[in-house]
Design a protein around this motif. Sequence first.
Motif, PDB file in Angstrom:
ATOM      1  N   LEU A 101     -61.615  40.807 -27.912  1.00 60.42           N
ATOM      2  CA  LEU A 101     -62.724  40.525 -27.003  1.00 60.42           C
ATOM      3  C   LEU A 101     -62.416  39.288 -26.154  1.00 60.42           C
ATOM      4  CD1 LEU A 101     -65.506  41.387 -26.065  1.00 60.42           C
ATOM      5  CD2 LEU A 101     -66.488  39.987 -27.869  1.00 60.42           C
ATOM      6  N   PHE A 102     -61.852  38.258 -26.781  1.00 60.36           N
ATOM      7  CA  PHE A 102     -61.473  37.074 -26.013  1.00 60.36           C
ATOM      8  C   PHE A 102     -60.345  37.398 -25.042  1.00 60.36           C
ATOM      9  CE2 PHE A 102     -59.084  33.255 -25.032  1.00 60.36           C
ATOM     10  CZ  PHE A 102     -60.098  32.450 -24.543  1.00 60.36           C
ATOM     11  N   ALA A 103     -59.437  38.292 -25.419  1.00 61.39           N
ATOM     12  CA  ALA A 103     -58.357  38.692 -24.510  1.00 61.39           C
ATOM     13  C   ALA A 103     -58.945  39.255 -23.218  1.00 61.39           C
ATOM     14  CB  ALA A 103     -57.444  39.705 -25.182  1.00 61.39           C
ATOM     15  N   LEU A 104     -59.991  40.052 -23.343  1.00 59.32           N
ATOM     16  CA  LEU A 104     -60.652  40.600 -22.155  1.00 59.32           C
ATOM     17  C   LEU A 104     -61.334  39.495 -21.357  1.00 59.32           C
ATOM     18  CD1 LEU A 104     -62.154  43.867 -23.655  1.00 59.32           C
ATOM     19  CD2 LEU A 104     -60.151  43.641 -22.177  1.00 59.32           C
ATOM     20  N   GLU A 105     -61.927  38.546 -22.047  1.00 56.53           N
ATOM     21  CA  GLU A 105     -62.549  37.402 -21.373  1.00 56.53           C
ATOM     22  C   GLU A 105     -61.497  36.589 -20.613  1.00 56.53           C
ATOM     23  OE1 GLU A 105     -64.983  33.347 -22.573  1.00 56.53           O
ATOM     24  OE2 GLU A 105     -65.050  35.030 -23.962  1.00 56.53           O
ATOM     25  N   LEU A 106     -60.327  36.437 -21.221  1.00 53.33           N
ATOM     26  CA  LEU A 106     -59.239  35.693 -20.594  1.00 53.33           C
ATOM     27  C   LEU A 106     -58.758  36.411 -19.327  1.00 53.33           C
ATOM     28  CD1 LEU A 106     -57.340  33.265 -20.793  1.00 53.33           C
ATOM     29  CD2 LEU A 106     -55.905  34.625 -22.333  1.00 53.33           C
ATOM     30  N   VAL A 107     -58.622  37.719 -19.388  1.00 57.58           N
ATOM     31  CA  VAL A 107     -58.228  38.497 -18.214  1.00 57.58           C
ATOM     32  C   VAL A 107     -59.267  38.335 -17.104  1.00 57.58           C
ATOM     33  CG1 VAL A 107     -57.912  40.848 -17.320  1.00 57.58           C
ATOM     34  CG2 VAL A 107     -56.797  40.160 -19.458  1.00 57.58           C
ATOM     35  N   THR A 138     -55.463  25.367 -19.482  1.00 56.48           N
ATOM     36  CA  THR A 138     -55.592  24.681 -20.771  1.00 56.48           C
ATOM     37  C   THR A 138     -57.017  24.167 -20.970  1.00 56.48           C
ATOM     38  OG1 THR A 138     -53.261  24.061 -20.698  1.00 56.48           O
ATOM     39  CG2 THR A 138     -54.652  22.815 -22.198  1.00 56.48           C
ATOM     40  N   ARG A 139     -57.612  23.649 -19.915  1.00 59.20           N
ATOM     41  CA  ARG A 139     -59.005  23.180 -19.982  1.00 59.20           C
ATOM     42  C   ARG A 139     -59.940  24.344 -20.324  1.00 59.20           C
ATOM     43  NH1 ARG A 139     -59.797  21.467 -14.828  1.00 59.20           N
ATOM     44  NH2 ARG A 139     -58.175  19.982 -15.264  1.00 59.20           N
ATOM     45  N   PHE A 140     -59.743  25.484 -19.657  1.00 59.29           N
ATOM     46  CA  PHE A 140     -60.563  26.652 -19.950  1.00 59.29           C
ATOM     47  C   PHE A 140     -60.419  27.068 -21.412  1.00 59.29           C
ATOM     48  CE2 PHE A 140     -60.560  31.250 -20.650  1.00 59.29           C
ATOM     49  CZ  PHE A 140     -61.891  31.541 -20.388  1.00 59.29           C
ATOM     50  N   LEU A 141     -59.182  27.144 -21.896  1.00 58.47           N
ATOM     51  CA  LEU A 141     -58.934  27.564 -23.277  1.00 58.47           C
ATOM     52  C   LEU A 141     -59.551  26.590 -24.274  1.00 58.47           C
ATOM     53  CD1 LEU A 141     -55.239  28.679 -22.833  1.00 58.47           C
ATOM     54  CD2 LEU A 141     -57.162  30.184 -23.411  1.00 58.47           C
ATOM     55  N   THR A 142     -59.395  25.305 -24.020  1.00 56.87           N
ATOM     56  CA  THR A 142     -59.964  24.285 -24.907  1.00 56.87           C
ATOM     57  C   THR A 142     -61.479  24.413 -24.966  1.00 56.87           C
ATOM     58  OG1 THR A 142     -58.116  22.763 -24.571  1.00 56.87           O
ATOM     59  CG2 THR A 142     -60.221  21.790 -25.231  1.00 56.87           C
ATOM     60  N   ASP A 143     -62.117  24.598 -23.813  1.00 52.77           N
ATOM     61  CA  ASP A 143     -63.574  24.761 -23.778  1.00 52.77           C
ATOM     62  C   ASP A 143     -64.011  26.054 -24.463  1.00 52.77           C
ATOM     63  OD1 ASP A 143     -63.723  22.380 -22.383  1.00 52.77           O
ATOM     64  OD2 ASP A 143     -64.068  23.326 -20.435  1.00 52.77           O
ATOM     65  N   ALA A 144     -63.337  27.148 -24.165  1.00 51.11           N
ATOM     66  CA  ALA A 144     -63.722  28.451 -24.701  1.00 51.11           C
ATOM     67  C   ALA A 144     -63.504  28.542 -26.208  1.00 51.11           C
ATOM     68  CB  ALA A 144     -62.953  29.568 -23.996  1.00 51.11           C
ATOM     69  N   PHE A 154     -49.833  36.396 -21.768  1.00 45.62           N
ATOM     70  CA  PHE A 154     -51.135  35.764 -21.997  1.00 45.62           C
ATOM     71  C   PHE A 154     -51.159  34.881 -23.240  1.00 45.62           C
ATOM     72  CE2 PHE A 154     -51.922  39.237 -19.181  1.00 45.62           C
ATOM     73  CZ  PHE A 154     -52.993  38.852 -18.404  1.00 45.62           C
ATOM     74  N   ARG A 155     -50.052  34.744 -23.950  1.00 48.18           N
ATOM     75  CA  ARG A 155     -50.004  34.041 -25.238  1.00 48.18           C
ATOM     76  C   ARG A 155     -50.227  32.538 -25.173  1.00 48.18           C
ATOM     77  NH1 ARG A 155     -48.544  36.345 -29.699  1.00 48.18           N
ATOM     78  NH2 ARG A 155     -47.717  38.438 -29.657  1.00 48.18           N
ATOM     79  N   THR A 156     -49.750  31.895 -24.125  1.00 53.69           N
ATOM     80  CA  THR A 156     -49.862  30.436 -24.000  1.00 53.69           C
ATOM     81  C   THR A 156     -50.299  30.090 -22.578  1.00 53.69           C
ATOM     82  OG1 THR A 156     -47.608  30.005 -23.215  1.00 53.69           O
ATOM     83  CG2 THR A 156     -47.907  30.145 -25.618  1.00 53.69           C
ATOM     84  N   ALA A 157     -50.767  28.874 -22.401  1.00 55.72           N
ATOM     85  CA  ALA A 157     -51.163  28.429 -21.062  1.00 55.72           C
ATOM     86  C   ALA A 157     -49.962  28.411 -20.123  1.00 55.72           C
ATOM     87  CB  ALA A 157     -51.816  27.048 -21.135  1.00 55.72           C
ATOM     88  N   HIS A 158     -48.790  28.013 -20.620  1.00 58.04           N
ATOM     89  CA  HIS A 158     -47.604  28.011 -19.770  1.00 58.04           C
ATOM     90  C   HIS A 158     -47.234  29.424 -19.333  1.00 58.04           C
ATOM     91  CE1 HIS A 158     -45.911  23.804 -20.778  1.00 58.04           C
ATOM     92  NE2 HIS A 158     -46.338  23.824 -19.532  1.00 58.04           N
ATOM     93  N   ARG A 159     -47.274  30.376 -20.236  1.00 57.55           N
ATOM     94  CA  ARG A 159     -46.941  31.762 -19.873  1.00 57.55           C
ATOM     95  C   ARG A 159     -47.989  32.337 -18.928  1.00 57.55           C
ATOM     96  NH1 ARG A 159     -43.939  35.014 -24.571  1.00 57.55           N
ATOM     97  NH2 ARG A 159     -42.481  33.387 -25.190  1.00 57.55           N
ATOM     98  N   LEU A 160     -49.226  32.001 -19.155  1.00 56.51           N
ATOM     99  CA  LEU A 160     -50.294  32.473 -18.275  1.00 56.51           C
ATOM    100  C   LEU A 160     -50.145  31.860 -16.886  1.00 56.51           C
ATOM    101  CD1 LEU A 160     -52.663  34.337 -18.144  1.00 56.51           C
ATOM    102  CD2 LEU A 160     -54.077  32.579 -19.172  1.00 56.51           C
TER     103      LEU A 160
END
Length: 110
Positions: free
Chosen positions: A39-45, A13-19, A66-72
Amino acid sequence: MTHGPEETTKEITRFLTDALRRPIGPDDDYFALGLVDSLFALELVTYVEERFALTVEVEDLDLDSFRTAHRLTAFVLGKTGGDETGDETGPATGGGATGGDEPARIHAGD
């Protein structure tokens, strides 16, 4: 080193909030909200692979994971063998974004 679900979710969640430069909650579907693109999906992977020392295989590229922090978190813990007790937020089965039995896949051209 593996982390428990709560710590892993907070880190993601911290990573997503920052990104994404906006507050992201553990159940926010940033794809459905239109906050991310392919492009962000690739960054997330890449983030998940590097941060949690795992390899995301082609067959792992189910968008629902990959849809939510909980699922990830559930995906990461499943790949690393982390503690998954009490996790009710695992990847959805069947019916993905395509509406059929096949899960939606992450594609660079999306």
